[in-house]
Design a protein around this motif. Structure first.
Motif, PDB file in Angstrom:
ATOM      1  N   LYS A  27      77.289   7.865 -25.402  1.00 53.18           N
ATOM      2  CA  LYS A  27      77.398   6.617 -24.660  1.00 53.18           C
ATOM      3  C   LYS A  27      76.100   5.813 -24.743  1.00 53.18           C
ATOM      4  CE  LYS A  27      80.922   7.761 -21.216  1.00 53.18           C
ATOM      5  NZ  LYS A  27      81.791   6.607 -21.556  1.00 53.18           N
ATOM      6  N   VAL A  28      74.966   6.508 -24.658  1.00 51.31           N
ATOM      7  CA  VAL A  28      73.683   5.811 -24.788  1.00 51.31           C
ATOM      8  C   VAL A  28      73.586   5.131 -26.152  1.00 51.31           C
ATOM      9  CG1 VAL A  28      71.179   6.110 -24.892  1.00 51.31           C
ATOM     10  CG2 VAL A  28      72.504   7.364 -23.178  1.00 51.31           C
ATOM     11  N   THR A  84      70.784   5.107  -9.170  1.00 56.56           N
ATOM     12  CA  THR A  84      70.742   6.148 -10.210  1.00 56.56           C
ATOM     13  C   THR A  84      69.675   7.181  -9.878  1.00 56.56           C
ATOM     14  OG1 THR A  84      71.360   4.463 -11.824  1.00 56.56           O
ATOM     15  CG2 THR A  84      70.561   6.557 -12.677  1.00 56.56           C
ATOM     16  N   VAL A  89      69.928   9.585 -16.549  1.00 56.27           N
ATOM     17  CA  VAL A  89      70.796  10.682 -16.091  1.00 56.27           C
ATOM     18  C   VAL A  89      70.620  11.902 -16.989  1.00 56.27           C
ATOM     19  CG1 VAL A  89      73.194  11.427 -15.841  1.00 56.27           C
ATOM     20  CG2 VAL A  89      72.497   9.170 -15.000  1.00 56.27           C
ATOM     21  N   LEU A 114      72.796  -0.275 -18.988  1.00 55.54           N
ATOM     22  CA  LEU A 114      73.632   0.926 -19.027  1.00 55.54           C
ATOM     23  C   LEU A 114      72.997   2.011 -19.883  1.00 55.54           C
ATOM     24  CD1 LEU A 114      77.159  -0.730 -19.353  1.00 55.54           C
ATOM     25  CD2 LEU A 114      76.227   0.471 -17.360  1.00 55.54           C
ATOM     26  N   LEU A 141      78.406   6.719 -12.663  1.00 56.30           N
ATOM     27  CA  LEU A 141      78.533   5.933 -13.894  1.00 56.30           C
ATOM     28  C   LEU A 141      79.528   4.781 -13.729  1.00 56.30           C
ATOM     29  CD1 LEU A 141      78.494   8.733 -16.629  1.00 56.30           C
ATOM     30  CD2 LEU A 141      76.602   7.334 -15.794  1.00 56.30           C
ATOM     31  N   ASN A 169      70.043   3.599 -17.849  1.00 54.61           N
ATOM     32  CA  ASN A 169      70.440   4.424 -16.702  1.00 54.61           C
ATOM     33  C   ASN A 169      71.133   5.709 -17.136  1.00 54.61           C
ATOM     34  OD1 ASN A 169      70.170   3.012 -13.762  1.00 54.61           O
ATOM     35  ND2 ASN A 169      70.209   1.489 -15.395  1.00 54.61           N
ATOM     36  N   ILE A 170      71.945   5.628 -18.186  1.00 52.83           N
ATOM     37  CA  ILE A 170      72.591   6.858 -18.669  1.00 52.83           C
ATOM     38  C   ILE A 170      71.549   7.786 -19.292  1.00 52.83           C
ATOM     39  CG2 ILE A 170      74.295   7.807 -20.266  1.00 52.83           C
ATOM     40  CD1 ILE A 170      75.917   5.261 -19.876  1.00 52.83           C
ATOM     41  N   GLN A 171      70.580   7.205 -19.984  1.00 46.91           N
ATOM     42  CA  GLN A 171      69.501   8.017 -20.546  1.00 46.91           C
ATOM     43  C   GLN A 171      68.710   8.704 -19.428  1.00 46.91           C
ATOM     44  OE1 GLN A 171      68.945   8.749 -23.697  1.00 46.91           O
ATOM     45  NE2 GLN A 171      67.157  10.021 -23.211  1.00 46.91           N
ATOM     46  N   LEU A 200      77.403  12.127 -23.079  1.00 45.91           N
ATOM     47  CA  LEU A 200      76.604  11.044 -22.508  1.00 45.91           C
ATOM     48  C   LEU A 200      75.651  10.456 -23.538  1.00 45.91           C
ATOM     49  CD1 LEU A 200      75.553  11.761 -18.818  1.00 45.91           C
ATOM     50  CD2 LEU A 200      77.446  10.433 -19.711  1.00 45.91           C
TER      51      LEU A 200
END
Length: 625
Positions: free
Chosen positions: A487-488, A382, A463, A456, A436, A459-461, A484
């Motif tokens: 999703k977080v 990431t 991003v 998850l 992702l 890692n999305i945070q 996104l």
């Protein structure tokens, strides 16, 4: 009509005028020419006699001026330039040569065997020898004033006169560099005269020898040299990077100063003949131009690596920026190979950049690291991918010329909720999507489902934060970021439900006064065990982003602490007389809040939760108090 058959005349050296021929026209050719005109020439009239006398007078005037400056008659070994001695006489010399040329043309038609024509022929050869020497002398002694940088500046700052009828002083007043303008004007005067007199070949040969050495020296000083593919491939990465950056820094000087200056000077000096202009500049610049612009093509053919893409894009940007000027400077058909080389380099760079991007996407998909990141933290993949994409976003302008809609076939696979604003945006968003998808497979490496969800979310945070902190924010847009963020939130909620559901179930659904003390004790016992188990398991988990960390802890605390406080306050009255109550009821509501506050820090000390009330309160506990 042609004065000389240039193809049969031996060229002169730049330092010594060519040897004079015995005659300008052979008697045989002259008699033949006369016979061909005999049927068309009317009997002589007083007007014709007058015209002939004028022409012969021009020859006599030329005899005085030309012989005065005859190189053979000069007793001094030091060359004394006509154009340095007397500017007025220099212009008279040029004018008498033009008059001499017209007289010769006239006499050939009227009476080609006369003595005056033979004299005129000898005078013309003497004059041309003198002008050849003057032309060479001006070029060789004015290298400092006629260097490409000075000429290039003059071409952009002022409009030079292209007419020899304007006084030299008046022409020089339009620029600060009087010597430069004077030299250029003198060269043009001489070139016009020699070209008009049939001595174009001698003129441009002198010009080519001197100016070619200046172009070659200029390229050498800039560090531009010919290299082969083998030499490029043999360079170490740091040496190659240095060479690329050096080329980027110098190509602008080479195009905008060296070649631009030479093109301007060549066009000015040989303004009388497009053919001579083209031939001269082609001889000067073709080899150096191709060699200069071939370097990026050789770089594009070297071994490809993800980090090299930035150097390739800088090369692409440098050439693309200079392309209009390259096309203008090398506009002649005879030198079009230089433009073709520039376009070839652009094409090779573009192809190489596209290949690296595709290989980078493939490397994300093939990442085979099987070790889970401790605590559900940020995966190295990431971090590296987002750093790379953020750096790519800084080259949006270059990428827009490389990434087109046709090259972005994967865009059709995007979710319908996302609409890219450009091909670059779509390509970068697609790479993030590939990342992702790979993170989903990395999450499966964890044995704890709650930790998979936390991984998850983390890692999305990450991003999102990298996007906010770079040019990606403008490229990907608020809608993309908002998707996104949802999703977080989704993964955070799933983590919370899975990780803490067992603890919530330990508390009764409602406060029942009929519960027996034993039942109440069992609730406390189960809660103690479940809470400590969850805490011990999660105290090594991490949430690097401070904002997300607080949001998760506050969310858990707002649900758990009030529910536990109600349970605690209501049933502690029932158990008030029990012995060893501190063992039975191990946590107060304040203890619970403090423990939650200390989650997701890697430096949390391991051990029993008993006595945790000594830990300082955090903002999380303050939010739910």
């Amino acid at each position: 009509m042609a004065i000389l058959d240039m193809s049969k005349r031996e060229p002169s050296s730049p330092s010594m005028p060519r040897k004079a021929k015995k005659s300008l026209f052979s008697l045989a050719k002259t008699n033949s020419s006369l016979s061909s005109f005999s049927g068309h020439i009317p009997p002589q009239t007083p007007f014709k006699t007058f015209s002939r006398s004028i022409m012969e007078e021009n020859i006599d005037n030329a005899d005085t001026i030309v012989k005065k400056w005859d190189l053979k008659e000069s007793s001094s070994e030091i060359f004394s330039s006509l154009f340095k001695q007397d500017r007025k006489e220099a212009k008279e010399f040029i004018k008498c040569v033009e008059d001499l040329k017209r007289a010769m043309q006239f006499l050939v038609i009227e009476h080609s065997t006369c003595n005056k024509l033979v004299l005129a022929q000898n005078l013309m050869q003497i004059a041309m020898k003198r002008l050849e020497k003057e032309f060479y002398q001006i070029l060789s002694t004015n290298k400092e004033h006629l260097d490409p940088e000075s000429v290039s500046k003059s071409s952009r700052s002022s409009q030079l006169t292209r007419s020899t009828s304007v006084d030299f002083q008046e022409a020089c007043e339009s620029t600060d560099s009087r010597n430069e303008i004077q030299a250029m004007s003198d060269l043009k005067l001489i070139a016009d005269c020699m070209i008009g007199s049939g001595y174009a070949k001698e003129c441009w040969k002198i010009y080519r020898i001197i100016r070619k050495s200046i172009v070659d020296e200029g390229l050498y000083r800039l560090g531009i040299e010919s290299r082969s593919s083998a030499q490029i491939n043999a360079m170490k990465p740091n040496v190659l990077e240095h060479q690329i950056k050096h080329w980027i820094n110098t190509v602008k000087i080479a195009i905008k100063t060296l070649f631009h200056g030479e093109r301007f000077l060549c066009d000015h000096v040989f303004s009388a003949s497009k053919t001579i202009r083209e031939t001269s500049f082609s001889d000067l610049a073709k080899e150096g131009g191709i060699n200069l612009l071939k370097f990026p093509e050789l770089i594009a053919k070297t071994k490809k690596s993800p980090e090299k893409i930035f150097l390739l894009m800088e090369l692409q940007e440098a050439i693309a920026e200079l392309l209009p000027e390259i096309e203008s400077i090398f506009s002649y058909e005879s030198i079009s190979s230089v433009k073709i080389q520039a376009l070839t380099s652009l094409h090779k760079l573009k192809s190489s950049i596209q290949t690296i991007l595709s290989d980078f996407e493939l490397s994300i998909q093939k990442n085979s690291l099987k070790t889970p990141v401790p605590g559900g933290g940020i995966h190295p993949l990431t971090n590296s991918v987002m750093d790379y994409i953020a750096s790519l976003a800084n080259y949006n302008g270059v990428l827009s010329d490389i990434i087109t809609e046709s090259s972005m076939s994967a865009q059709s696979s995007f979710p319908e909720t996302y609409s890219a604003t450009s091909a670059v945006s779509a390509r970068l968003a697609w790479i993030v999507l590939v990342l992702l998808c790979k993170l989903d497979t990395k999450a499966e490496l964890y044995n704890d489902i709650a930790l998979s969800y936390l991984f998850l979310a983390n890692n999305i945070q990450f991003v999102i934060e990298r996007v906010h902190a770079s040019e990606l924010k403008c490229l990907l847009g608020d809608e993309w970021i908002s998707n996104l963020e949802k999703k977080v939130k989704l993964y955070s909620t799933k983590y919370e439900n899975v990780a803490w559901n067992k603890v919530f179930l330990c508390l009764p659904e409602s406060l029942d006064p009929s519960l027996s003390p034993d039942t109440i004790k069992e609730h406390f016992r189960r809660f103690n065990e479940s809470f400590e188990e969850s805490y011990q398991r999660q105290k090594s988990w991490v949430v690097p982003d401070g904002k997300l960390q607080d949001e998760i802890k506050v969310s858990i605390a707002r649900k758990l602490v009030p529910a536990y406080r109600d349970f605690y306050d209501y049933y502690m009255v029932v158990l008030s007389g029990e012995k060893n109550l501190e063992v039975l009821v191990r946590f107060s509501p304040d203890n619970i809040g403090n423990c939650l506050s200390d989650l997701f820090h890697e430096n949390v000390m391991s051990g029993s939760l008993v006595g945790s009330s000594t830990l300082p309160n955090s903002c999380v506990w303050q939010c739910i108090s």
